[in-house]
Design a protein around this motif. Structure first.
Motif: not given
Length: 439
Positions: A79-80, A83, A87, A111-112, A114-116, A185, A189
């Protein structure tokens, strides 16, 4: 489209329990230099292991992706990685501290988080250009009824079509996404890890995920999500596509082309990542054949004492600046003397001479080290020798030697040889470096 490599502008962290283990860990994403890729650093009990995010470091684990260096691991990295890929982050250091098994914080199973965290730090361009891995020829891999096909396609993004099918209420979900073009995202994600009700019971019986409730993990019964709702009508298919993006980023480079996947999981994703790297390495070797030689036969003869019929390297195509890798050629012709007896009716190059050719290239590689000037590489041992493909008259044998460990008096190289894109032979070869006798 942005063609520059990118990293993050500053460090950013978040803490939480691992998805499977429940152990609290802290993940910190930090900037990294151009060309260094994504690197995990596992910190535990005063020790630290640097683990490049490459498919070569994957350890087999069910339902997740695990990276290993020695005795230290980082678990559930997909998941990381998704992301970072989504991105467009090419270079970053990801530190993982806390817990006993090094599982990344699970967040909500997507993944959210990690995205954040990455967006909180900010993404910045670097000077170096991206070197994408372009899919040039079709590749297909299959396992247990699942399939992934990689196809030539656009060279500015990766088109992905994922075909997922499961029992009701999920059914068949067909998801498409253009990585590098569409909004990861928002579109991919937030899609969460999911399990079916019976699977959740089996995982709990094995002691996994006991800290989670259906409100925190997407558990699907025949009637639908338990104490939860889908974020997208096709959330399950989107999450499988998310996992695929994260696993394919273990090639270490952004991929350009087209991927069509049906029911694939982590194991098959890893197999495809390896096949794409093999295709790219084959392409690079073929490109080297048409370049000017790093060493022609006259320069080779100044270094190696071998002469007819035992000089088995015709040309050195490349020796990297850091002296870590060399690529050379042995042109195989029917006039080679060994074909007179091996075998007259079915001429095949003896395996021992293929290994000898690789060893000679290894000696040439070691000779480029300053401290080895004037030294002669004498064969000390061979290990993990495997013959993979016959070599016959008319073949061009491409030799490859990579330095594993080099000291003042000894050298260890890992060698391979190829005919076109087929691996012919591989071996680990060790040398003793001695003073050459004056002629």
């Amino acid at each position: 489209m942005n063609n520059r490599q990118r990293t993050i502008s500053r460090e950013a962290s978040f803490t939480g329990p691992g998805l499977f283990s429940g152990e609290p860990t802290t993940l910190t994403v930090a900037p990294a230099n151009e060309g260094t890729g994504i690197t995990f650093v596992r910190e535990q009990d005063g020790k630290a292991a640097v683990i490049p995010a490459l498919v070569q470091n994957v350890m087999n684990r069910p339902r997740r992706t695990c990276l290993k260096n020695g005795t230290l691991f980082v678990e559930t990295v997909e998941h990381c990685m998704a992301a970072l890929s989504g991105l467009g982050v090419d270079n970053a250091v990801v530190r993982v501290s806390g817990g006993q098994i090094g599982e990344l914080p699970g967040g909500d199973g997507s993944s959210k988080p990690f995205v954040d965290t990455i967006l909180e730090a900010g993404v910045v361009d670097q000077e170096a250009e991206i070197e994408p891995l372009i899919i040039r020829k079709p590749v297909q891999v299959s396992l247990d009824g699942a399939t992934i096909a990689a196809l030539p396609g656009p060279t500015d993004c990766l088109e992905i079509l994922y075909d997922f099918e499961a029992p009701a209420p999920v059914g068949r979900q067909l998801v498409s996404f253009r990585l590098g073009d569409e909004d990861f995202a928002k579109m991919i994600a937030p899609a969460r890890t999911f399990v079916f009700e019976q699977e959740a019971k089996e995982l709990r019986a094995r002691g996994l995920g006991k800290h989670l409730t259906p409100k925190e993990l997407l558990v699907i019964s025949p009637e639908g999500p338990i104490d939860n709702v889908f974020r997208f009508p096709d959330e399950c298919g989107r999450h499988k596509l998310l996992d695929l993006i994260g696993d394919l980023y273990l090639t270490g480079r952004p991929i350009r082309g087209r991927i069509v996947a049906c029911k694939s999981g982590h194991k098959l994703n890893h197999i495809m990542a390896r096949r794409l790297l093999e295709q790219e390495e084959s392409h690079q070797r073929q490109n080297l054949v048409h370049r000017d030689a790093e060493m022609d036969i006259r320069r080779i003869q100044r270094i190696l004492p071998h002469r007819y019929p035992m000089l088995l390297v015709d040309r050195v195509l490349e020796i990297t600046k850091n002296g870590e890798k060399a690529v050379g050629i042995k042109n195989v012709t029917f006039n080679d003397i060994f074909f007179q007896g091996h075998y007259p009716g079915t001429p095949i190059m003896p395996g021992v001479l293929i290994v000898e050719a690789m060893a000679q290239l290894g000696g040439l590689l070691l000779s480029r080290k300053l401290e080895h000037t004037g030294k002669l590489a004498i064969l000390l041992s061979m290990d993990k020798v495997k013959m993979r493909h016959p070599v016959v008259p008319g073949d061009q044998l491409i030799l490859e030697a990579v330095a594993v460990r080099v000291k003042s008096r000894t050298g260890h190289v890992r060698c391979k040889s190829f005919v076109n894109d087929k691996l012919a032979c591989e071996a680990d070869i060790k040398f003793m470096l001695v003073d050459a006798e004056p002629v």
